[in-house]
Scaffold this motif. Structure first.
Motif, PDB file in Angstrom:
ATOM      1  N   ALA A  88      10.147   0.761   3.158  1.00 19.18           N
ATOM      2  CA  ALA A  88       8.867   0.591   2.987  1.00 19.18           C
ATOM      3  C   ALA A  88       7.859   0.945   4.169  1.00 19.18           C
ATOM      4  CB  ALA A  88       8.671  -1.358   2.749  1.00 19.18           C
ATOM      5  N   LEU A  91       7.136   4.732   3.672  1.00 22.65           N
ATOM      6  CA  LEU A  91       6.274   5.163   2.632  1.00 22.65           C
ATOM      7  C   LEU A  91       4.569   5.011   2.728  1.00 22.65           C
ATOM      8  CD1 LEU A  91       8.483   3.473  -0.399  1.00 22.65           C
ATOM      9  CD2 LEU A  91       8.317   5.976   0.397  1.00 22.65           C
ATOM     10  N   PHE A  93       1.981   4.253   0.787  1.00 17.43           N
ATOM     11  CA  PHE A  93       1.244   3.425  -0.372  1.00 17.43           C
ATOM     12  C   PHE A  93       0.501   2.309   0.342  1.00 17.43           C
ATOM     13  CE2 PHE A  93       5.217   4.950  -2.459  1.00 17.43           C
ATOM     14  CZ  PHE A  93       4.590   5.826  -2.904  1.00 17.43           C
ATOM     15  N   THR A  96       3.432  -2.035  -0.931  1.00 22.35           N
ATOM     16  CA  THR A  96       4.797  -1.301  -1.862  1.00 22.35           C
ATOM     17  C   THR A  96       5.547  -2.725  -2.170  1.00 22.35           C
ATOM     18  OG1 THR A  96       4.770   0.611  -0.106  1.00 22.35           O
ATOM     19  CG2 THR A  96       6.639  -0.086  -1.419  1.00 22.35           C
TER      20      THR A  96
END
Length: 296
Positions: A88, A91, A93, A96
């Motif tokens: 996580a 990443l 985003f 997540t």
């Protein structure tokens, strides 16, 4: 809050991404290599980001917008260990969330209805839902699980081929065909297994088993008899009394459907959708636009 969500279906063979708007319409798609948590997290992260970036590009949206969009990921092996926390962090985003791939497959196949879903692909996992309660069987990964999966039966094929080479069992047309893949060199096969092979590599041999089974090959028959026995045991553990729907997903679903026990074939049903469709549904529920706006 973004007007979009990203949904990810990450399995042992490929990672698929969908960019969906808030009405559930998929406006972009992408695909990359494996996103199985049992492989190295660097590879997983790179494949997830690349697939999501392709989905944005497919929708005509700049890749830099990834950091503004929440993502819902269903990944093979995510039910084991704490590696998702490290993943996580890697990443980009806006938010997540993770579940294992069986849950997104269940949602895609059955929607909100009760029933049983089995993934039979590079890996294997089984999920049942009764009155909203989920039960998970399998999905423990290639090293000690994934019975009847493509990776499992592919590795078994190589093992049995070496036994034939050593004269422990009879050679068949299938085992000779496998030896030919390695130029009749057993050491090349061992080298492949020791240094190169991942679950998807073993899974690449699975189609040969089904092909040669139709020709009456005894080795193919033995491998599939064991695989179907494992599937039958798993289904008997999750198919509940009164179950009316059993959906199979994954690359080997069609082949295994023809070989199921009669009691399981009797409740086979076509899936409503695939695992990526299930990930989209769950992403929209997990990241509701209205709730986010209310919090502002």
């Amino acid at each position: 809050m973004s007007e979009y969500v990203i949904a990810i279906d990450g399995g042992g063979t490929s990672c698929r991404a969908a960019l969906a708007d808030r009405h559930g319409r998929v406006v972009g798609r992408g695909k990359q290599g494996s996103a199985n948590i049992f492989t190295t997290s660097d590879t997983i992260g790179a494949n997830i980001i690349a697939a999501a970036g392709q989905a944005l590009k497919d929708a005509g949206i700049e890749g830099s917008k990834l950091s503004e969009i929440p993502a819902f990921l269903g990944l093979a092996g995510i039910n084991v260990g704490e590696r998702q926390r490290e993943l996580a962090k890697a990443l980009p985003f806006a938010d997540t969330r993770f579940v294992h791939d069986g849950l997104i497959a269940m949602q895609g196949a059955l929607g909100d209805e009760d029933g049983v879903m089995a993934i039979l692909g590079t890996g294997s996992v089984y999920v049942s839902r009764v009155d909203g309660t989920l039960r998970n069987v399998g999905g423990w990964g290639f090293a000690i699980g994934d019975q009847a999966s493509g990776s499992f039966i592919g590795r078994t094929l190589l093992q049995q081929t070496l036994l034939a080479h050593d004269g422990i069992r009879e050679h068949t047309s299938l085992s000779r065909a496998v030896m030919a893949r390695f130029n009749d060199d057993p050491e090349a096969m061992v080298e492949f297994a020791q240094q190169e092979a991942c679950p998807a590599d073993y899974g690449a041999f699975a189609p040969m088993i089904f092909e040669y089974d139709t020709k009456g090959d005894l080795l193919a028959r033995d491998i599939l008899l064991d695989a179907v026995r494992d599937i039958t045991m798993a289904l008997d553990a999750v198919v509940f009394e009164g179950c009316e729907r059993l959906c199979l997903l994954g690359g080997l679903a069609h082949e295994y459907a023809k070989r199921l026990a009669p009691r399981h074939r009797a409740i086979l049903a076509e899936p409503q959708g695939d695992a990526l469709a299930g990930a989209v549904q769950l992403a929209l529920r997990t990241f509701p636009l209205e709730t986010a706006r209310e919090k502002r």
